[in-house]
Motif scaffolding. Structure first.
Motif: not given
Length: 299
Positions: A74-82, A98-104
């Motif tokens: 949800d947080t990444l979706s908010v950032m993309i929409a922003d 590690e963080q890009i793995a979480l994003m993917d």
């Protein structure tokens, strides 16, 4: 839409604990990094329903990995929409593997990731920097021994009482390098002065070397978390062979032994700086990545 504002010194009280909780070793997870470079890179913060976002740049701006979030999808979706609502392409920077793995995992097949080798951090063993033991540090030990034999020097911690001596070294460094390095010298000097002017408020730690009573080298840094210390600045006057090796080793030996690692930041793609950082044999190159949204998704 996310409402960002400029980061301020007063934000350290609540943001620093959150940065430490991320347990990452990257330089951008130290509040001092965000604050002292914030003037040049326009670091911004946004608090939203218990989540914390950071960005840098004007419009368009680039997002960091969120500092606090509930559900990463949800947080990444908010950032993309922003970014879309503000009319610019979405971009993130500074993520670890590690963080890009979480994003993917959160949004599969959404991002295109690229490694930023020039922006990746060099991580060292504090014990190795302090002792310089072993065959791989033979040249460093020789260099340091020559300095100690040649010069009568003293080492002391940086306080407000000797801060003017550090600034005097920085002034000379700036004047000596302005012609060769151009605007980058002024940017670094401004960041350095923000650090010196707010040394205690930012919780910084430093070391100073004098030769014959004259201040000739200093270093500033701060704790990223209980395991990792970050070096922000390390400056030494010309004409003293081995001085950089001395300030590096003395600071690690006198001030940093409670930390397992030292982060000495990136090389910015500068060949000489890369060679110098590699010569101290990092135990880890903390790779940093950028991310954009796949073009076919945005269409």
């Amino acid at each position: 839409m996310l409402e960002f504002r400029y980061l301020e010194l007063e934000d350290r009280a609540w943001l620093q604990p959150l940065l430490m909780k991320t347990s990452t070793m990257g330089s951008e997870n130290a509040f001092g990094t965000l604050m002292i470079w914030g003037g040049d890179y326009r670091v911004n913060v946004c608090q939203r329903q218990g989540e914390v976002f950071l960005s840098f740049g004007g419009q368009p701006h680039t997002y960091y990995f969120p500092i606090a979030y509930h559900d990463l999808r949800d947080t990444l979706s908010v950032m993309i929409a922003d970014a879309d609502n503000k009319g610019f392409d979405f971009r993130m920077w500074g993520m670890t593997a590690e963080q890009i793995a979480l994003m993917d995992q959160a949004l599969p097949d959404t991002f295109v990731f690229s490694i930023d080798r020039s922006g990746s951090d060099y991580i060292y063993s504090t014990q190795e920097l302090a002792s310089l033991k072993g065959r791989k540090f033979e040249k460093k030990r020789h260099h340091l021994a020559k300095f100690k034999k040649t010069y009568r020097y003293t080492y002391e911690g940086v306080t407000l009482h000797n801060m003017a001596d550090c600034v005097a070294i920085a002034d000379l460094w700036r004047s000596d390098n302005a012609a060769q390095l151009g605007d980058s010298v002024d940017k670094e000097y401004c960041a350095l002065r923000r650090a010196s002017d707010n040394f205690e408020q930012l919780g910084l730690l430093g070391g100073l070397i004098r030769v014959g009573g004259k201040p000739v080298a200093f270093t500033f840094g701060e704790e990223i978390n209980p395991d990792v210390f970050l070096i922000h600045f390390e400056k030494a006057l010309d004409g003293y062979d081995g001085l950089y090796a001395a300030i590096n080793q003395e600071f690690a030996a006198h001030n940093l032994t409670k930390y397992q690692y030292v982060n000495r930041e990136e090389d910015m793609g500068v060949e000489g700086l890369r060679k110098s950082k590699l010569s101290y044999h990092p135990v880890l190159l903390l790779e940093k990545y950028s991310a954009v949204v796949r073009e076919d998704i945005m269409q």
